[in-house]
Scaffold this motif. Structure first.
Motif, short mmCIF file in Angstrom:
data_model
loop_
_atom_site.label_atom_id
_atom_site.label_comp_id
_atom_site.label_asym_id
_atom_site.label_seq_id
_atom_site.Cartn_x
_atom_site.Cartn_y
_atom_site.Cartn_z
N ALA A 159 0.81 -1.23 0.00
CA ALA A 159 0.00 0.00 0.00
C ALA A 159 0.84 1.27 0.00
O ALA A 159 0.53 2.20 -0.77
CB ALA A 159 -0.96 -0.01 1.18
N PRO A 160 1.90 1.42 0.83
CA PRO A 160 2.65 2.68 0.81
C PRO A 160 3.22 3.04 -0.55
O PRO A 160 3.22 4.21 -0.94
CB PRO A 160 3.76 2.44 1.84
N MET A 161 3.71 2.03 -1.30
CA MET A 161 4.23 2.31 -2.63
C MET A 161 3.12 2.76 -3.57
O MET A 161 3.30 3.69 -4.37
CB MET A 161 4.94 1.07 -3.19
N ALA A 162 1.98 2.09 -3.50
CA ALA A 162 0.85 2.48 -4.35
C ALA A 162 0.35 3.88 -3.99
O ALA A 162 0.01 4.68 -4.87
CB ALA A 162 -0.27 1.46 -4.22
N ILE A 163 0.32 4.19 -2.70
CA ILE A 163 -0.10 5.52 -2.26
C ILE A 163 0.89 6.58 -2.73
O ILE A 163 0.50 7.66 -3.19
CB ILE A 163 -0.24 5.55 -0.72
N ALA A 164 2.19 6.29 -2.64
CA ALA A 164 3.20 7.24 -3.09
C ALA A 164 3.05 7.54 -4.57
O ALA A 164 3.16 8.70 -5.01
CB ALA A 164 4.60 6.69 -2.79
N ARG A 165 2.79 6.51 -5.36
CA ARG A 165 2.60 6.74 -6.79
C ARG A 165 1.33 7.54 -7.05
O ARG A 165 1.29 8.40 -7.94
CB ARG A 165 2.57 5.41 -7.53
N ALA A 166 0.27 7.26 -6.27
CA ALA A 166 -0.97 8.03 -6.43
C ALA A 166 -0.75 9.49 -6.08
O ALA A 166 -1.26 10.39 -6.77
CB ALA A 166 -2.06 7.43 -5.55
N ARG A 167 0.02 9.77 -5.03
CA ARG A 167 0.31 11.16 -4.67
C ARG A 167 1.14 11.85 -5.74
O ARG A 167 0.93 13.02 -6.05
CB ARG A 167 1.04 11.19 -3.33
N HIS A 168 2.08 11.09 -6.31
CA HIS A 168 2.92 11.66 -7.37
C HIS A 168 2.07 12.05 -8.58
O HIS A 168 2.31 13.10 -9.20
CB HIS A 168 3.99 10.66 -7.78
N GLN A 169 1.10 11.24 -8.90
CA GLN A 169 0.24 11.54 -10.05
C GLN A 169 -0.66 12.74 -9.79
O GLN A 169 -1.10 13.41 -10.72
CB GLN A 169 -0.61 10.31 -10.39
N GLU A 170 -0.93 13.03 -8.51
CA GLU A 170 -1.77 14.16 -8.18
C GLU A 170 -1.04 15.49 -8.28
O GLU A 170 -1.65 16.54 -8.38
CB GLU A 170 -2.32 14.02 -6.74
N ARG A 171 0.29 15.44 -8.21
CA ARG A 171 1.05 16.68 -8.24
C ARG A 171 0.96 17.35 -9.59
O ARG A 171 0.97 16.69 -10.63
CB ARG A 171 2.53 16.40 -7.90
N PRO A 172 0.94 18.70 -9.63
CA PRO A 172 0.94 19.39 -10.93
C PRO A 172 2.25 19.18 -11.64
O PRO A 172 3.30 18.99 -11.00
CB PRO A 172 0.74 20.86 -10.54
N PRO A 173 2.26 19.15 -12.96
CA PRO A 173 3.52 18.95 -13.70
C PRO A 173 4.51 20.07 -13.41
O PRO A 173 4.13 21.23 -13.25
CB PRO A 173 3.07 18.95 -15.17
N THR A 174 5.78 19.72 -13.32
CA THR A 174 6.83 20.70 -13.06
C THR A 174 7.54 21.04 -14.35
O THR A 174 7.56 20.27 -15.31
CB THR A 174 7.84 20.15 -12.05
#
Length: 231
Positions: A203-218
């Motif tokens: 779960a932590p890895m999946a959550i980390a990827r989900a959070r990364h996808q939520e971030r605005p593009p840099t």
């Protein structure tokens, strides 16, 4: 007259269920393509015309067999929202009953996996497999989202569940095959308890990827360069 009609209706229903039982058993042993209508009718001791009257075709028979089997399978599995208790308690109940369902529905599951192998050559079989597979994926998605919501919130939990559900389905596939290959050694309840532990670990890895996808593009390439830069 009414009693006669009632008896006829009961006999018709009995013949229909018998055909479904026999078809499910034979197809799970031989495969769908290798099970002719005549073999089903002979084993059920009914006329071929009776099968076509009930189901219209061999494809209709298969569809009804799969629909009935899937209904029985999923009826044995409780829904997250139907249970009481905290996340751990609900997860334990669901996975324990899931393990028991594997042991209680071996004929339907054997047929399902045989159809999956035949599906590349049979459009009807492939569509039925995908439908049941979709139900299983949705079921695990809801389970995983329920497991993770209290810790991560509903949106991140759902995003992680989207990623982890296929893993859970594949793990469940393996549990069934273990019960078939090593029936005296396989322990479905223990294996499903391990599934819960695996999902929590992932779960932590999946959550980390989900959070990364939520971030605005840099912006790539560092700070914006002045227009008069010499390069």
């Amino acid at each position: 007259m009414r009693r006669a009609r009632g008896r006829d209706t009961g006999q018709t229903a009995t013949a229909r269920e018998l055909l479904l039982d026999v078809a499910e058993r034979l197809m799970s042993e031989r495969g769908y393509a290798a099970t002719p209508v005549s073999a089903v009718c002979k084993a059920a001791d009914v006329a071929v015309t009776s099968l076509y009257w009930h189901f219209g075709s061999k494809e209709g028979l298969l569809a009804t067999v799969m629909e009935r089997g899937a209904q029985r399978w999923f009826a044995a599995l409780p829904r997250w929202e139907e249970l009481s208790g905290d996340s751990d308690e609900r997860t334990e109940v669901i996975l324990r009953r899931g393990a028991d369902a594997v042991a209680e529905h071996p004929v339907f599951l054997r047929l399902f996996y045989l159809l999956a192998l035949e599906g590349a050559d049979d459009e009807v079989a492939a569509e039925l497999v995908q439908r049941v597979r979709g139900h299983a994926t949705n079921y695990f998605r809801d389970l995983i989202a329920g497991m993770l919501t209290s810790e991560y919130g509903p949106e991140l939990a759902r995003a992680a569940a989207e990623e982890l559900a296929p893993f859970a389905v594949a793990f469940s596939d393996g549990c069934f095959f273990a019960t078939q290959l090593e029936p005296t050694l396989a322990q479905p309840r223990r294996m499903y308890a391990d599934l819960a532990a695996a999902l929590r670990a992932l779960a932590p890895m999946a959550i980390a990827r989900a959070r990364h996808q939520e971030r605005p593009p840099t912006q790539h390439g560092g700070p914006e360069c002045p227009t008069n830069a010499p390069y």
